[in-house]
Design an enzyme around this catalytic site. Structure first.
Site, PDB file in Angstrom:
ATOM      1  CG  ASP A   1      -7.445  -5.427   4.795  1.00  0.00           C
ATOM      2  OD1 ASP A   1      -7.008  -5.674   5.926  1.00  0.00           O
ATOM      3  OD2 ASP A   1      -7.415  -4.305   4.264  1.00  0.00           O
TER       4      ASP A   1
ATOM      5  CD  GLU B   1      -3.000  -1.200   2.178  1.00  0.00           C
ATOM      6  OE1 GLU B   1      -2.800  -0.603   3.235  1.00  0.00           O
ATOM      7  OE2 GLU B   1      -4.055  -1.786   1.903  1.00  0.00           O
TER       8      GLU B   1
ATOM      9  CD  GLU C   1      -9.793  -1.296   7.629  1.00  0.00           C
ATOM     10  OE1 GLU C   1      -8.903  -1.830   8.330  1.00  0.00           O
ATOM     11  OE2 GLU C   1      -9.614  -0.950   6.448  1.00  0.00           O
TER      12      GLU C   1
HETATM   13  C1  GCV Z   1      -2.413   0.472   8.200  1.00  0.00           C
HETATM   14  C2  GCV Z   1      -5.963  -2.210   5.392  1.00  0.00           C
HETATM   15  C3  GCV Z   1      -6.436  -0.942   6.035  1.00  0.00           C
HETATM   16  C4  GCV Z   1      -5.299   0.066   6.149  1.00  0.00           C
HETATM   17  C5  GCV Z   1      -4.133  -0.585   6.877  1.00  0.00           C
HETATM   18  C6  GCV Z   1      -3.730  -1.850   6.137  1.00  0.00           C
HETATM   19  C7  GCV Z   1      -2.626  -2.621   6.823  1.00  0.00           C
HETATM   20  O1  GCV Z   1      -5.706  -1.992   4.040  1.00  0.00           O
HETATM   21  O2  GCV Z   1      -7.502  -0.433   5.305  1.00  0.00           O
HETATM   22  O3  GCV Z   1      -5.782   1.174   6.847  1.00  0.00           O
HETATM   23  O4  GCV Z   1      -3.048   0.304   6.960  1.00  0.00           O
HETATM   24  O5  GCV Z   1      -4.836  -2.707   6.050  1.00  0.00           O
HETATM   25  O6  GCV Z   1      -2.945  -3.575   7.500  1.00  0.00           O
HETATM   26  O7  GCV Z   1      -1.469  -2.287   6.666  1.00  0.00           O
END
Ligand code: GCV
Length: 729
Positions: A378, A304, A406
Site C-alpha cells: 500500500d 476494506e 499518505e
Molecule cells: C480509499 C489504503 C488507504 C485507504 C484507501 C485504500 C485504497 O488502505 O489507507 O485510505 O482507501 O488504501 O486504496 O482503497
C-alpha cells in the site's frame, strides 16, 4: 499626522509585490522573464494566429498562449494576423494556414501535436498543429513550457504523442467535502452549490491538468458513497463536466458495487442477476444522457469493507464485466481496482491480490482495466513492483500510484515522488525476458494491447497552493508528464518544474534538482530502511507505530509486517516462508529468495538475523542504525540547500518550505529514535560507535498520540468510513 500615515501606507504599497507568491498559479506562473530572455523571445512570439473556425478547446489554447506570452514577455501578445514571429495554431480542418503547410500529423493520433518553425507566406512563424483541438491545446502548453524553461524556440521541430491512452487522476474526495488521505484542505468540488454554481477556480485546476496531459478525473472517494450515482449528483457532475470538457478532461465516478440495492431498491447486487444487469444499464444510459462524454467508473470492491461480487460468490471479473457491459455501448471504461486483501484470509497480505486476479487473466472485458497499485501492500516509501505486472498478459492493466503522501510524512515532508514513479515504471518484470518493464506492461506494448492507462491518486485540495506544500505540486506535475511519456527522467521533470515554478537561474537548479532527487531515498532511510514497510501509526499513518499489534485485522498491524524477534527482523517471503517471491518471474524470484537480494528489498522478502553480515561489512543491526542516521543527515542537507536558496525564491514560498523542512528533520529524528528504541527490545545490541542512542525509551514514543490527524475522515467513528445505508432516506 494623517499625511504622514498616508505617505507611510503608500510607501508600503510600493514595496509589496503586485502579485502574491503563494503557489496559486502552480507551474503556470507566467511572470515576466529577465531582460536577456525578453530580447531573445519577444521577436519569436509576437502574435497568436488562431483558427478561424473556433471551439471551446481552441479558445482555451488561444487564451493560454496570449496569457502566457503576454506575462512571460511582459508585453501584450494578442490574437491577430499573420506576421513575422506569429504563433499559428490549429488543425488542418480549422486553419487554412495549417492545411496549407501539409504537416506530417499522421502518427500523432488524436491527442499528439507538432510544434515547428516554418516559413508561411514569407513570414517566419511557429506552427502548433494537431489532428484535433485538444492536440492543439497540448501543443500550446508544450510551446509555453519551452519558453518557461528558456529553451531555444528559433528552430523547432517537435512532435509528441502520449504513450498512455488514459492519464487519470483519482480524487478521493467525499461528497461532504472531506478528503480521504487529503492533506491540502477540503475538496475543490463544492457539491452543495453545484450545479447552479461551479467554482471558476476549477478552471485553474483544469488548465494545470491539461498542461501535463491529464485527460480524466474521477471525482469521489473509491470507498464510495452510493449517492454519487444518484440523479441529483449526476446533475452536479454534468455541470462540472461542462467546465472541464474544453480542457480534454472527462469525468469518472467511483461507483459503489452495492448501488443497485441502495439506490435501486433491489434485493441484491449479484452481477448474475438480470435485474441487477438491467439496473446498471439503465443507470449508465441515464448518465450518458446528461454527460455524453462520461469516462466511466472506478470500483473498489471487496476491499476494506467495501461490497463486491465476492459477497455473491462471483468473481472480480464477473463483477467488473456487468458494469463494463453497461458502459461499452457508450464507449465508457471500467477501472476495477486490484487492491484487495481480507482479514479472513491467513495468506500473506502481499500475495492476496495476485492469487485472486491472476486466475482471471483474459476474463475481463476489453473496455475494462484492472487497476493495480504500484506495490502489493500500500503506497509505501519503497515497495517492490506489484507481482501482477507481467502476470496478466491478456488483461488491460492500469498502474495506480499515490500523489497524496499518505505514508510519506504527508504535507510537511519534501519527498519528490516522480523518483518513486520512475523506479516502478523502470522495474523489469522479466515477464518476457529482459526489458519487460512495468512501463511496457502498462503502455500496452509488451503484450500488444491497444489501450493503456496510468492513474494517480490526487493530492489536490482547496488550499491556496492546491497541494498543501509547494513541492507537492511537483508530484502532480511529474505524474502527468510521466503518464504522457514514461521515458522522461525524473531529473528532467524536476528541472522543468523548478524552472516554471520558481526560477531558471542555473545556480538554483544546480542545488535544488539534486535535493529533490535525494529526497525520496531520504524518506525510505528515516522511515523504513532496508525493505521494512507499513510501520506507520494506526489509522492516520502519520508518524511511527512499529509496536502496534492489537488491531482487529491482523494484516493491518505493523508487527505483522516487520516480524521482529530475538533472532532478527523482516518478513520471510521466500519459499521457506510465505513464498510471495514465487509470484514474480523466475529470475526475480530467485534473486529475492537468495543471498544476492538487493539491500533495499532485504527485509521485505527475508527474515534476517541481527548479526547478518551486510554488503557494507556491517551487521544488520548496525546497518539499520546507519541507514536511519543517513536519512536524517540527508534531510539536514536538504535544509542547508534550501537555506542557501533564499536569494532565489520569494519570501512567502521560501519561508513555508523552510518551516516544513525543519518539521521534516524533527520528524525524521522522531522516526529514527522511536524505531530504534523499539527494535532494541528485540535486538539487545549496543548502538554502533558514533551513533547516539534514542533519548527516550519506547514507552515515550508509544504515548505520542494524534486524535485528529488529518486525512482519515470518519476515522474516529471506526476503521472505515460510514456511508448511509440507504441514500434515498
Ligand atoms: C480509499 C489504503 C488507504 C485507504 C484507501 C485504500 C485504497 O488502505 O489507507 O485510505 O482507501 O488504501 O486504496 O482503497
Amino acid at each position: 499626522m494623517f499625511l504622514r500615515l498616508l505617505t507611510a501606507a503608500l510607501l508600503l504599497l510600493l514595496v509589496v509585490p503586485a502579485q502574491a507568491e503563494d503557489g496559486y498559479d502552480l507551474w503556470l506562473r507566467y511572470r515576466p522573464m529577465e531582460a536577456e530572455g525578453l530580447a531573445k523571445y519577444r521577436p519569436l512570439a509576437r502574435v497568436v494566429v488562431a483558427a478561424k473556425a473556433t471551439s471551446p478547446t481552441l479558445d482555451a489554447a488561444k487564451a493560454e498562449l496570449t496569457r502566457g506570452l503576454s506575462g512571460l514577455l511582459n508585453q501584450a501578445v494578442g490574437a491577430g494576423d499573420l506576421a513575422d514571429g506569429a504563433v499559428v495554431i490549429g488543425t488542418p480542418e480549422s486553419s487554412a494556414f495549417v492545411a496549407r503547410l501539409k504537416l506530417p500529423l499522421n502518427g500523432l493520433g488524436r491527442e499528439g501535436y507538432l510544434v515547428r518553425s516554418v516559413s508561411l507566406s514569407g513570414h517566419a512563424v511557429t506552427v502548433i498543429a494537431a489532428n484535433s483541438d485538444i492536440g492543439v491545446l497540448y501543443g500550446s502548453f508544450a510551446f509555453l513550457r519551452l519558453i518557461q524553461t528558456r529553451q531555444d524556440i528559433g528552430h523547432l521541430d517537435i512532435t509528441s504523442a502520449p504513450r498512455m491512452k488514459f492519464r487519470l487522476l483519482n480524487h478521493w474526495d467525499n461528497l461532504d467535502g472531506t478528503i480521504e488521505r487529503g492533506y491540502s484542505g477540503h475538496s475543490v468540488f463544492d457539491w452543495h452549490k453545484m450545479p447552479d454554481y461551479v467554482d471558476p477556480r476549477l478552471t485553474v485546476m483544469a488548465r494545470a491538468d491539461a498542461s501535463v496531459g491529464i485527460n480524466g478525473i474521477s471525482l469521489n472517494n473509491v470507498s464510495a458513497d452510493p449517492w454519487a450515482l444518484s440523479p441529483m449528483y449526476i446533475e452536479k457532475m454534468a455541470a462540472l463536466a461542462d467546465l472541464l470538457r474544453p480542457y480534454g478532461i472527462r469525468i469518472y465516478v467511483a461507483a459503489k458495487f452495492s448501488a443497485p440495492v441502495e439506490l435501486g431498491k433491489l434485493k441484491t447486487a449479484d452481477p448474475a442477476d438480470p435485474e441487477v444487469q438491467a439496473w446498471w444499464k439503465k443507470e449508465v444510459d441515464s448518465i450518458y444522457r446528461r454527460i455524453p462524454d462520461f469516462g466511466g467508473f472506478v470500483v473498489k470492491a471487496n476491499s476494506e469493507g467495501q461490497p463486491g461480487p465476492r459477497d455473491y460468490n462471483r468473481s472480480q471479473a464477473e463483477g467488473a464485466n456487468v458494469i463494463a457491459d453497461a458502459l461499452a455501448p457508450h464507449g465508457g471504461t471500467m477501472f476495477w481496482r486490484a487492491f484487495v486483501y481480507s482479514e479472513k484470509d491467513p495468506t500473506d497480505r502481499a500475495k492476496q491480490a495476485y492469487n485472486e486476479f491472476k486466475p482471471l487473466d483474459g476474463k475481463f472485458r476489453d473496455n475494462a482495466f484492472v487497476q493495480v497499485k504500484n506495490g502489493a501492500i500500500d503506497f509505501q516509501p519503497r515497495e517492490p513492483a506489484h507481482p501482477l505486472f507481467g502476470a496478466m498478459p491478456k488483461t488491460n492493466l492500469a498502474l495506480e500510484v499515490q500523489l497524496t503522501k499518505e505514508y510519506l510524512g504527508q504535507t510537511t515532508h519534501l519527498v519528490y515522488l516522480p523518483e518513486l514513479f520512475k523506479e516502478v515504471l523502470d522495474w523489469d518484470t522479466e515477464a518476457r525476458g529482459h526489458g519487460s518493464t512495468v512501463a511496457k506492461v502498462v503502455d500496452g506494448s509488451l503484450e500488444g494491447h491497444d489501450t493503456s492507462a496510468m492513474v494517480g491518486v490526487a493530492n489536490i485540495g482547496d488550499d491556496r497552493n492546491w497541494t498543501g506544500a509547494q513541492f507537492s505540486q511537483a508530484d502532480w506535475y511529474g505524474f502527468g508528464r510521466l503518464a504522457w511519456n514514461p521515458a522522461l527522467t525524473s531529473e528532467q521533470i524536476a528541472r522543468e518544474w523548478l524552472g516554471m515554478t520558481f526560477t531558471n537561474n542555473p545556480a538554483f537548479a544546480k542545488a535544488v534538482v539534486p535535493m529533490m532527487m535525494a529526497s525520496r531515498e531520504a524518506v525510505v532511510d528515516y522511515m523504513t530502511p532496508l525493505g521494512l514497510h507499513h510501520l506507520m501509526a494506526t489509522g492516520h499513518h502519520y508518524g511511527p507505530g512499529p509496536w502496534v499489534g492489537d488491531l482487529p485485522r491482523p494484516e493491518q498491524n505493523p508487527v505483522y509486517f516487520h516480524r521482529a524477534d530475538a533472532n532478527g527482523i523482516g518478513f520471510d517471503r521466500t519459499p521457506s516462508g510465505s513464498d510471495a517471491t514465487s509470484q514474480y518471474a523466475p529470475p526475480i524470484a530467485k534473486l529475492f529468495s537468495g543471498p544476492d537480494i538487493p539491500d533495499q528489498y532485504l527485509l521485505w522478502f527475508q527474515h534476517v538475523g541481527w548479526d547478518h553480515k551486510m554488503r557494507s561489512g556491517r551487521s544488520l543491526w548496525d546497518e539499520l542504525v546507519v541507514q536511519y542516521d543517513k536519512g536524517i543527515a540527508s534531510v539536514g542537507e536538504m535544509r542547508k540547500t534550501w537555506t542557501a536558496m533564499k536569494p532565489y525564491v520569494d519570501a512567502e514560498r521560501w519561508s513555508q518550505e523552510a518551516a516544513f523542512l525543519a518539521v521534516q528533520e524533527k520528524e525524521a529524528r522522531w522516526w529514527r529514535d522511536a524505531s530504534i528504541a523499539y527494535w532494541e527490545i528485540f535486538s539487545h545490541r549496543p548502538m554502533p560507535a558514533g551513533h547516539a542512542p534514542p533519548p527516550h525509551d519506547v514507552e515515550y514514543y508509544k504515548a505520542i498520540y494524534f486524535p485528529y490527524a488529518p486525512g482519515r475522515p470518519g476515522y474516529t467513528a471506526g476503521p472505515f468510513r460510514n456511508t448511509p445505508k440507504d441514500p434515498t432516506e
